[in-house]
Every structure is written in C-alpha cells, then in structure tokens.
Design an enzyme around this catalytic site. Structure first.
Site: not given
Ligand code: AP5
Ligand code: ZN
Length: 215
Positions: A13, A88, A127, A160, A171
């Site tokens: 994402k 979410r 990552r 991270r 997660r």
């Molecule tokens: P990346 O693009 O970083 O993946 P992502 O989908 O953004 O993953 P996140 O881990 O950031 O998502 P998340 O939803 O768990 O975390 P968030 O920060 O929102 O890609 C991942 C890796 O793969 C990278 O190294 C990239 O280079 C590689 N890659 C990408 N595409 C690729 C491809 N096609 N092929 C190969 N490699 C690839 O949330 C963190 C925490 O915050 C949550 O656990 C929660 O506690 C809190 N939080 C955030 N939002 C909310 C909400 N709305 N409600 C409640 N709690 C929340």
C-alpha cells in the site's frame, strides 16, 4: 481522485501510494505514518497508540477517525487523496462515509491489493525505511545503494519495530478478523477493484493506473 488502498500488512500500500502521489499530484494519507510520527514526538495520542502498535493490534477507532477527519479538511485534499491503511474496521468505514458526506465528497475507488501470506512475511522482514525522509526499500526487491544508505537523502535505514516475525503474524490475524470484511463492504458498494499484488512493483502500479483510468 479519491482513493482507498486496502490490503494486508506488507501488501504494498505504502509503496504504491508513493508512486500514485507522483502520478496524480494528490496527497497520501497514511494513518500508520501519522501514528508513528505521534509516537516519535511522544504526544499524548502517540503514547496511547504505542502499546497497540507494538503488539500489532489496532489503535482505537476514535483516535484514527479523529486524525483522518482533521487531515481530510486540509487544503491539499481538495483535489483528492489516497487513504493508505484507513479504514481498517467496519466502524471506521462507516465513519469515513459520514465525514465524506459532511465534506460533500465521494470515494471513487477502493483498490484491494491481493498478496499471499508467505510473500507478505518475506516483504515485511526485508523492509527497511529511511529514518530521515521515510523512503521505503526492500533488501531484495527494492534495494538501497551499495553503501546501504537511502539513495534519496543518504539517511540511515531502519527496520520497523512491528516488522518482527511474531508481531507480523499478529498483524495478519488482526487483518483477517477486523479488516478483511471491508472487501465485501466495498464490493457491495460497487467500489472494490481487486489487483494482483504478487507482481513486480512496477507491474502492480501499471495495473492500478489502468483500472483507475477505466473508471
Ligand atoms: P509496503 O508498501 O511498505 O507495504 P504496506 O502495505 O504499506 O505495509 P504496512 O506494513 O505499512 O502496512 P500495515 O497496514 O501493516 O502498517 P501501517 O503502517 O498502516 O511494502 C512492504 C515491503 O515490500 C517494502 O519493503 C516494499 O519495498 C516491498 N514491496 C512492495 N511491493 C512489492 C512488490 N510488488 N514486490 C516485491 N516487494 C514489494 O500500520 C501500522 C500500525 O498502526 C497498525 O498495526 C496499527 O497498530 C496502527 N494503525 C494504522 N492504521 C490504523 C487504523 N486505520 N486503525 C487502527 N490502527 C491503525
Ligand atoms: Zn532518505
């Protein structure tokens, strides 16, 4: 263009949102990034959120809906936005609907990135993120330069805290239980566009752009 990017942890994402920002000139609204900034700044909200984030649980709907509501009212969101990691839960999706009605806006599309569990674990364990400018990398799929530093600003890369294997599994469970129901939610609204997120980063990007341009 008003978009939601949906998908499990590590689906891509953030990676895709950063490219869509360049292409369409609209801001990325990542609740994860905003919460991490609040944790770093040790604000009262950050202190509350930290424990949930460290364990892989979700932060309360009340907190995240509040930050998204405020952010969507800023001037740079007038021409559109990309929501990354929000909503979410079903209550968050209901709250978003209300906020958008208040602002006289409608979502155009919900892009759902589909990636299998083994690939998600590999992506998250490899990552790395620039501690200075936030640019994302992957040790194998999107590596930094030979010096191991950020190619954009020379900053040090960090792993991270919630990208440890045990927290990653947690997660994923949270995603299955609390977020996956949103796929049906938006399918019923006719907004869901499923994308094969197992392809290379640039191929995923092309597919998203094609789907968005088809309307
Ligand atoms: P990346 O693009 O970083 O993946 P992502 O989908 O953004 O993953 P996140 O881990 O950031 O998502 P998340 O939803 O768990 O975390 P968030 O920060 O929102 O890609 C991942 C890796 O793969 C990278 O190294 C990239 O280079 C590689 N890659 C990408 N595409 C690729 C491809 N096609 N092929 C190969 N490699 C690839 O949330 C963190 C925490 O915050 C949550 O656990 C929660 O506690 C809190 N939080 C955030 N939002 C909310 C909400 N709305 N409600 C409640 N709690 C929340
Ligand atoms: Zn950097």
């Amino acid at each position: 263009m008003k978009l939601v990017l949906l998908g499990p942890p590590g689906a891509g994402k953030g990676t895709q949102a950063a490219m869509l920002v360049e292409k369409f000139g609209i801001p990325q609204i990542s609740t994860g990034d905003m919460l991490r900034a609040a944790v770093k700044a040790q604000t009262p909200m950050g202190l509350k959120a930290k424990e949930c984030m460290d364990s892989g649980a979700l932060v309360s709907d009340e907190i995240v809906v509040g930050i998204v509501r405020d952010r969507l009212q800023e001037d740079d969101c007038k021409g559109g936005f990309i929501l990354d990691g929000f909503p979410r839960t079903v209550p968050q999706a209901d709250a978003l609907k209300e906020v958008l009605i208040e602002l006289g806006k409608d979502l155009d599309s919900v892009i759902s990135l589909e990636v299998n569990t083994d690939a998600l674990v590999e992506r998250l364990t490899g990552r790395r993120t620039c501690g200075a400018c936030g640019k994302g990398y992957h040790l194998k799929f999107d590596p930094p330069g030979a010096d191991g530093k950020c190619s954009a600003c020379g900053g040090d890369l960090v792993h991270r805290d919630d990208d440890k294997e045990e927290t990653i599994r947690n997660r994923m469970d949270v995603y299955r239980q609390q977020t996956a129901p949103l796929e049906d939610y938006y399918r019923k609204e006719g907004l869901l566009k499923a994308i094969d997120g197992m392809q290379e980063i640039s191929a995923v990007q092309e597919q998203i752009v094609t789907v968005l341009q088809a309307g």
